[in-house]
Scaffold this motif. Structure first.
Motif, PDB file in Angstrom:
ATOM      1  N   PHE A 173       0.771  -1.482  -0.067  1.00 20.70           N
ATOM      2  CA  PHE A 173       0.096  -0.098  -0.108  1.00 20.70           C
ATOM      3  C   PHE A 173       0.936   1.191  -0.041  1.00 20.70           C
ATOM      4  N   THR A 174       0.617   2.143  -1.074  1.00 23.50           N
ATOM      5  CA  THR A 174       1.355   3.467  -0.988  1.00 23.50           C
ATOM      6  C   THR A 174       0.541   4.517  -0.512  1.00 23.50           C
ATOM      7  N   PHE A 175       1.273   4.882   0.632  1.00 22.99           N
ATOM      8  CA  PHE A 175       0.410   6.110   1.353  1.00 22.99           C
ATOM      9  C   PHE A 175       0.883   7.603   0.513  1.00 22.99           C
ATOM     10  N   THR A 176      -0.184   8.161   0.027  1.00 25.25           N
ATOM     11  CA  THR A 176      -0.011   9.589  -0.303  1.00 25.25           C
ATOM     12  C   THR A 176       0.085  10.677   0.432  1.00 25.25           C
ATOM     13  N   ARG A 177       0.770  11.753  -0.104  1.00 23.23           N
ATOM     14  CA  ARG A 177       0.934  12.988   0.592  1.00 23.23           C
ATOM     15  C   ARG A 177      -0.641  13.687   0.778  1.00 23.23           C
ATOM     16  N   LEU A 178      -0.779  14.130   1.875  1.00 17.46           N
ATOM     17  CA  LEU A 178      -2.063  14.834   1.885  1.00 17.46           C
ATOM     18  C   LEU A 178      -1.984  16.246   1.215  1.00 17.46           C
ATOM     19  N   SER A 179      -3.164  16.506   0.792  1.00 16.16           N
ATOM     20  CA  SER A 179      -3.418  17.725  -0.018  1.00 16.16           C
ATOM     21  C   SER A 179      -3.519  19.102   1.348  1.00 16.16           C
ATOM     22  N   GLU A 180      -3.087  20.158   0.661  1.00 21.86           N
ATOM     23  CA  GLU A 180      -3.214  21.219   1.315  1.00 21.86           C
ATOM     24  C   GLU A 180      -4.426  21.532   1.981  1.00 21.86           C
ATOM     25  N   ALA A 181      -5.538  21.229   1.154  1.00 17.30           N
ATOM     26  CA  ALA A 181      -6.805  21.492   1.998  1.00 17.30           C
ATOM     27  C   ALA A 181      -7.018  20.606   2.771  1.00 17.30           C
ATOM     28  N   GLY A 182      -6.523  19.041   3.064  1.00 13.85           N
ATOM     29  CA  GLY A 182      -6.799  18.271   3.867  1.00 13.85           C
ATOM     30  C   GLY A 182      -6.029  18.551   5.100  1.00 13.85           C
ATOM     31  N   LEU A 183      -4.853  19.097   5.091  1.00 18.59           N
ATOM     32  CA  LEU A 183      -4.019  19.543   6.095  1.00 18.59           C
ATOM     33  C   LEU A 183      -4.375  20.763   6.934  1.00 18.59           C
ATOM     34  N   GLU A 184      -5.148  21.541   6.168  1.00 27.05           N
ATOM     35  CA  GLU A 184      -5.840  22.586   6.702  1.00 27.05           C
ATOM     36  C   GLU A 184      -7.059  22.462   7.396  1.00 27.05           C
ATOM     37  N   ALA A 185      -7.813  21.367   6.890  1.00 24.55           N
ATOM     38  CA  ALA A 185      -9.000  20.880   7.848  1.00 24.55           C
ATOM     39  C   ALA A 185      -8.530  20.228   8.962  1.00 24.55           C
ATOM     40  N   HIS A 186      -7.621  19.510   8.810  1.00 28.59           N
ATOM     41  CA  HIS A 186      -6.929  18.560  10.172  1.00 28.59           C
ATOM     42  C   HIS A 186      -6.590  19.730  11.061  1.00 28.59           C
ATOM     43  N   LEU A 187      -5.770  20.700  10.833  1.00 30.04           N
ATOM     44  CA  LEU A 187      -5.443  21.725  11.789  1.00 30.04           C
ATOM     45  C   LEU A 187      -6.424  22.495  12.132  1.00 30.04           C
ATOM     46  N   THR A 188      -7.392  22.970  11.416  1.00 24.55           N
ATOM     47  CA  THR A 188      -8.452  23.495  11.969  1.00 24.55           C
ATOM     48  C   THR A 188      -9.257  22.946  13.188  1.00 24.55           C
ATOM     49  N   LYS A 189      -9.324  21.607  12.777  1.00 28.40           N
ATOM     50  CA  LYS A 189      -9.936  20.680  13.702  1.00 28.40           C
ATOM     51  C   LYS A 189      -9.325  20.533  15.231  1.00 28.40           C
TER      52      LYS A 189
END
Length: 616
Positions: A173-189
């Protein structure tokens, strides 16, 4: 609050809490729910994208009291022990510290025992690419057919270091980098759970700086929150992380647009004084050129694809109009290619300043005027065309004054039609250089047989010929056109005396073999590169203008593709070894072939009659 505690506090404990990796989560959750567990798994991807976290969640789902289940309950004793790292059947191994064959043997012995508390024994080997080849070989059979209720999870950031035999025994399984929007949503949470007020632009900046890594984003957020301010601001984030501000980019663009070298130097000095991260600054500069290029090409239609606030995107739209599209594209490419050179240089500050100065002076370094043809100042006729070497035909280069005369042969002496006032006949031309004259044969070490002297017409200048310009004519043609008969070597001298494209073209023409017949100047090329150079659109126009200025409007030019076929030494050796005489010498005298050279390269100039084939 330290960044370590922040990272540990918000580590996901279920598949649903993991940011990104939707495909991997769905497959592993279904495998745990349906009790279809593979013998080994290989998780690969960049740092901080959830490889070890998902491996622990998968181990909890397999050993949960409610198993088989797709999500661990995190309340039973089995789940709590895995979370605390105290479960006897879930073993995490550091591949860098336990990388030898002895460690692999001890692991194989531990595998033989059945699970003591849970349903499955799960071995999580982090940084598994650090294992030695001997350790990998010792685990081959175990990974392919482990005992019942045993599974392996190998996590790595460098999957290319794994032997193919190991990869083939694992579900990869190849894990991909998170998108900037995904990281922004995670940090906002996370900020919402911490109760910290924040500026959305600051969160977006941290997400961009993390470059797809959740762990890096949490670490950067911890650094900024350690500043102790009541609100997370964009200025505070830039100050702590050492990032260039928007105003600095605008000042740099102003200096680049104005070609202000001093302004560029001041921007670089301020970058160094602020302690700006050069790597991230170059990444941002590359993204800026990309945005400018899209805005310059598509206008307002590209605003939605920039992933920028509306006001900032429209500000860059105005800047895009201040640069030419070719300038933006060249800056984009040069910045992208110069990142590594700047960061690995012994003087990174000087390398960065040189790169930015090159971007500023790019319009002067690549003047468009130097790319324009300079042959006679006329464009190629609409009916001119060139047949490529694949068609086997010669490329005809008509001069601008021969439209509608393709079927008319010029006079025998190639004397141009009268077009200028008559002047007295000039004196005889000086003796030109003959690069392949019989009196000065080509050097033997080149391997290229000498070419025969060209048969060119020697037209006496008459009234109206290009050799006799009107009184007071101070044009470039009148200045460089020699007096006397028109010869091939005189034409080369004429081209050499012209500035720009004509002077560069003389070097290529010296390597061709000219021949004149029925008013047509045929140039035989020696290679496909030379043929493509002479049949280029700009070169055709230049060459046609030079021929018109020197020989007259009635002359046409044809460029013939190379006809000489040179075989490689391997092909010649194969042919020689198949010859009966060579085979007899090898059998009777033990002879061997040291080198195969075409006879054409060994032939004397007077013996050279055919250039079409090279026989060994």
């Amino acid at each position: 609050m330290s960044h370590a505690s922040l990272t540990a506090r918000y580590r996901p404990q279920t598949f649903a809490e993991v940011a990104g990796q939707e495909t991997v989560k769905a497959i592993l959750s279904r495998a745990a729910q349906e009790n279809r567990v593979a013998p080994a798994y290989l998780f690969s991807g960049t740092r901080g994208v959830g490889k070890t976290t998902i491996a622990r969640i998968f181990a909890k789902a397999l050993n949960c009291t409610t198993a088989p289940t797709g999500e661990p309950c995190n309340t039973c004793e089995q789940c709590r022990k895995v979370t605390q790292g105290m479960h006897v059947d879930v073993v995490e191994i550091d591949g860098a510290s336990n990388r030898g064959i002895d460690d692999a043997k001890r692991l194989k012995e531990a595998i033989g025992y059945a699970p003591m508390e849970g349903r499955y024994k799960v071995f999580i080997i982090d940084e598994a690419h650090m294992l030695t080849r001997e350790a990998f070989n010792a685990l081959l059979k175990t990974l392919e057919e482990p005992p019942a209720r045993v599974t392996f999870v190998l996590a790595t950031t460098e999957p290319h270091k794994f032997p193919v035999t190991i990869v083939s025994r694992c579900q990869h399984f190849t894990f991909t980098r998170l998108s900037e929007a995904g990281l922004e949503a995670h940090l906002t949470k996370v900020l919402g759970r911490e109760g910290v007020d924040y500026d959305p632009a600051a969160v977006r900046l941290i997400a961009r700086r993390a470059a797809g890594s959740v762990r890096d984003s949490m670490s950067l957020l911890g650094q900024v929150l350690a500043l102790g301010e009541s609100r997370l601001t964009i200025d505070g984030a830039r100050g702590v992380l050492g990032l260039a501000g928007q105003e600095l980019f605008l000042r740099l663009m102003e200096a680049l647009a104005a070609q202000d070298c001093l302004g560029v130097a001041n921007v670089v000095r301020e970058l160094l004084d602020r302690g700006v991260d050069m790597g991230f600054f170059l990444r941002e500069l590359v993204a800026t050129w990309r945005n400018l290029f899209m805005l310059r090409q598509a206008g307002e239609a590209a605003l939605a694809s920039l992933d920028l606030p509306e006001d900032e995107a429209r500000q860059w739209l105005g800047w895009a109009k201040r640069f030419e599209p070719a300038h933006i594209h060249a800056c984009w490419q040069m910045t992208l290619e110069g990142q590594r050179r700047v960061l690995t240089s012994l003087e990174p500050a000087m390398a960065l300043e040189l790169l930015l100065l090159n971007l500023a002076m790019l319009p002067r370094l690549m003047p468009v005027e130097s790319l324009r043809p300079s042959g006679g100042g006329a464009s190629a006729p609409s009916g001119s065309a060139a047949e490529g070497p694949a068609s086997g035909g010669a490329a005809t280069i008509p001069t601008p004054g021969t439209q509608g005369m393709q079927g008319t042969a010029p006079a025998a002496g190639m004397t141009p039609s009268p077009a200028a006032p008559a002047t007295p006949a000039p004196s005889a031309a000086p003796s030109p250089r003959v690069p392949w004259d019989d009196a000065a044969p080509a050097p033997r070490q080149t391997g290229i047989p000498p070419r025969p002297a060209p048969r060119m017409p020697e037209a006496s200048p008459t009234a109206g010929s290009p050799a006799a310009p009107a009184q007071g004519d101070d044009s470039d043609t009148a200045e460089h056109t020699p007096s006397g008969p028109r010869t091939w070597d005189g034409f080369l001298e004429f081209c050499q005396g012209r500035n720009g494209q004509g002077g560069r073209l003389a070097t290529v023409l010296r390597q061709t073999t000219p021949e004149h017949d029925d008013g047509i100047l045929r140039l035989a090329t020696m290679s496909s590169v030379q043929y493509e150079r002479l049949t280029d659109a700009a070169t055709r126009t230049t060459l046609a203008g030079l021929v018109r200025d020197y020989f007259g409007d009635a002359c046409r030019v044809e460029v013939n593709p190379p006809t000489r076929v040179r075989r490689t030494e391997a092909e010649l050796r194969k042919e020689a070894e198949a010859h009966p005489a060579v085979q007899l010498l090898k059998e009777e005298m033990g002879a061997c072939i040291l080198k195969c050279t075409p006879l054409a390269d060994l032939r004397r100039p007077e013996d050279t009659t055919e250039q079409g084939d090279n026989k060994p």
